[in-house]
Structures are given as structure tokens and as C-alpha cells.
Enzyme design. Sequence first.
Site, short mmCIF file in Angstrom:
data_model
loop_
_atom_site.label_atom_id
_atom_site.label_comp_id
_atom_site.label_asym_id
_atom_site.label_seq_id
_atom_site.Cartn_x
_atom_site.Cartn_y
_atom_site.Cartn_z
N ASP A 179 10.59 12.48 -14.04
CA ASP A 179 9.41 12.65 -14.88
C ASP A 179 9.67 13.66 -15.99
O ASP A 179 9.18 13.50 -17.11
CB ASP A 179 8.21 13.05 -14.03
CG ASP A 179 7.83 11.97 -13.03
OD1 ASP A 179 8.16 10.79 -13.28
OD2 ASP A 179 7.24 12.30 -12.00
N LYS B 64 -2.41 -1.52 -10.11
CA LYS B 64 -2.63 -0.54 -9.04
C LYS B 64 -4.12 -0.30 -8.87
O LYS B 64 -4.84 -0.15 -9.84
CB LYS B 64 -1.94 0.78 -9.37
CG LYS B 64 -0.44 0.68 -9.48
CD LYS B 64 0.18 2.01 -9.88
CE LYS B 64 1.69 1.89 -10.00
NZ LYS B 64 2.30 3.15 -10.46
N ASP C 67 0.86 -1.19 0.00
CA ASP C 67 0.00 0.00 0.00
C ASP C 67 0.90 1.23 0.00
O ASP C 67 1.87 1.30 0.75
CB ASP C 67 -0.89 0.05 1.24
CG ASP C 67 -2.11 -0.85 1.14
OD1 ASP C 67 -2.28 -1.51 0.11
OD2 ASP C 67 -2.89 -0.88 2.10
N ARG D 113 2.71 13.64 -11.30
CA ARG D 113 3.55 12.47 -11.00
C ARG D 113 3.28 11.42 -12.08
O ARG D 113 2.16 11.01 -12.28
CB ARG D 113 3.22 11.91 -9.63
CG ARG D 113 3.57 12.85 -8.48
CD ARG D 113 3.30 12.17 -7.14
NE ARG D 113 3.51 13.07 -6.03
CZ ARG D 113 4.66 13.20 -5.37
NH1 ARG D 113 5.71 12.49 -5.72
NH2 ARG D 113 4.74 14.05 -4.36
N HIS E 245 1.16 4.82 -15.42
CA HIS E 245 0.16 5.51 -14.60
C HIS E 245 0.73 6.83 -14.09
O HIS E 245 1.90 6.92 -13.74
CB HIS E 245 -0.22 4.63 -13.40
CG HIS E 245 -1.09 5.32 -12.42
ND1 HIS E 245 -0.61 5.81 -11.22
CD2 HIS E 245 -2.40 5.64 -12.47
CE1 HIS E 245 -1.61 6.39 -10.57
NE2 HIS E 245 -2.70 6.30 -11.30
N TYR F 76 -2.92 3.92 -2.79
CA TYR F 76 -3.04 2.91 -3.83
C TYR F 76 -2.34 1.62 -3.43
O TYR F 76 -1.30 1.63 -2.79
CB TYR F 76 -2.57 3.41 -5.20
CG TYR F 76 -1.15 3.88 -5.31
CD1 TYR F 76 -0.18 3.05 -5.87
CD2 TYR F 76 -0.78 5.15 -4.90
CE1 TYR F 76 1.13 3.48 -6.01
CE2 TYR F 76 0.52 5.59 -5.04
CZ TYR F 76 1.48 4.75 -5.59
OH TYR F 76 2.77 5.18 -5.72
N HIS G 296 4.44 6.50 -14.63
CA HIS G 296 5.35 5.49 -14.09
C HIS G 296 4.89 4.07 -14.42
O HIS G 296 3.70 3.80 -14.48
CB HIS G 296 5.45 5.62 -12.57
CG HIS G 296 5.94 6.96 -12.13
ND1 HIS G 296 5.59 7.51 -10.93
CD2 HIS G 296 6.75 7.87 -12.72
CE1 HIS G 296 6.16 8.69 -10.79
NE2 HIS G 296 6.87 8.93 -11.87
#
Length: 183
Positions: free
Chosen positions: A170, A73, A50, A61, A120, A133, A64
Site C-alpha cells: 500500500d 464487495k 467471505d 488498508r 477499495h 466482506y 485495493h
Amino acid sequence: MAITVTAAALPDVKLIEPKVFGDARGYFLESFNAREFAEKVQSGVEFVQDNHSRSARGVLRGLHYQIEHAQGKLVRVVEGEVFDVCVDLRRSSPDFGKWVGVTLSADNHRQLWVPPGFAHGFVVVSESAQLLYKTTDYWYPEHERSLLWSDSRLGIEWPLTGAPVLAPKDAEGRTLAEADVYE
């Protein structure tokens, strides 16, 4: 748990809406039930980790993924609002390179199932946001990859009013043409 499950524009991605019981005291919802998840979303899924993320407005973000130890996820927002995006990176998929975006917020209680094989990411559209998540595999930094959030080939319509706040990894993500992808 009484959830409603809807396939997103990419059918392997699922939008999950739990039944919310509210009254003058507040509300209650069951955020996860393994039996119902297996029946209505996907069977055979085991969550092992988690994660909790907090970000300010304009933080983006992602996008990934892990090229080995691909993670599924289950994402939800417990404070604020985000625009959440998934990109299909499975070369054998008819949806390869396509994306879907949905609004997740503390108010709408929606959850998003992002299966393994997808990149994601999200951008915070409220003052701040907290995401929780679950993942189906552990984090392996040596296998982590970033798909460039602004790749024109993807054409993601991020709801941005200015330049996003990005982590260096990123900002330096790879385009779809350059990225390591799944078969």
C-alpha cells in the site's frame, strides 16, 4: 430483511442500512438476503468468498482492486469504526477518478456495496475494527493492484491524526496516472 438503500455520492456505490430489531436483550438484524439485494441493490450478483479483517487504530488498508477478475464487495463492520473509501477506476465512467467515503461502524450497522471496477480501502478510526466482506470473485494475487492512498490527484480526505500504518504494497501503490484501470 427490510433494508434501506441509498446511492452514495458515486451513484453505483450503495449504502445499505438494515432494519435493526433491538430490545433490552440486544439486537437482531439480517445481514444479507439475496432476494432483497437483487431487488434493491443490484441483480445478478453472486458472492463466492467471505473475508474477515481485524486492524488497529490508524491502520489504512488499500486502495485495493484486481485488474482481472474484478471484485464487487459488500462490506460491513462488526467491531469498531472505519472510514471506508471507494474510487471509480472505470475509464468510461463519468465518475472516473472520483472517490466517496463513508463511516461504517458496529454501531450504525451500515453496509457498503462496492461494485466491480472500483478500488477499495479503509482506515480504522476506533481503537480496533473488524470488517466482514463478501466478494463476487476469488482473490488472485497476480491480478491484485494498489492505488496510492495519498495520491494528490484523488484528494481523498482521510480522517488521520498522523501517518497511517501501511503494508508495503500500500505504501508503494501507484498513482491514478500510473495505475492499471478498467475500460
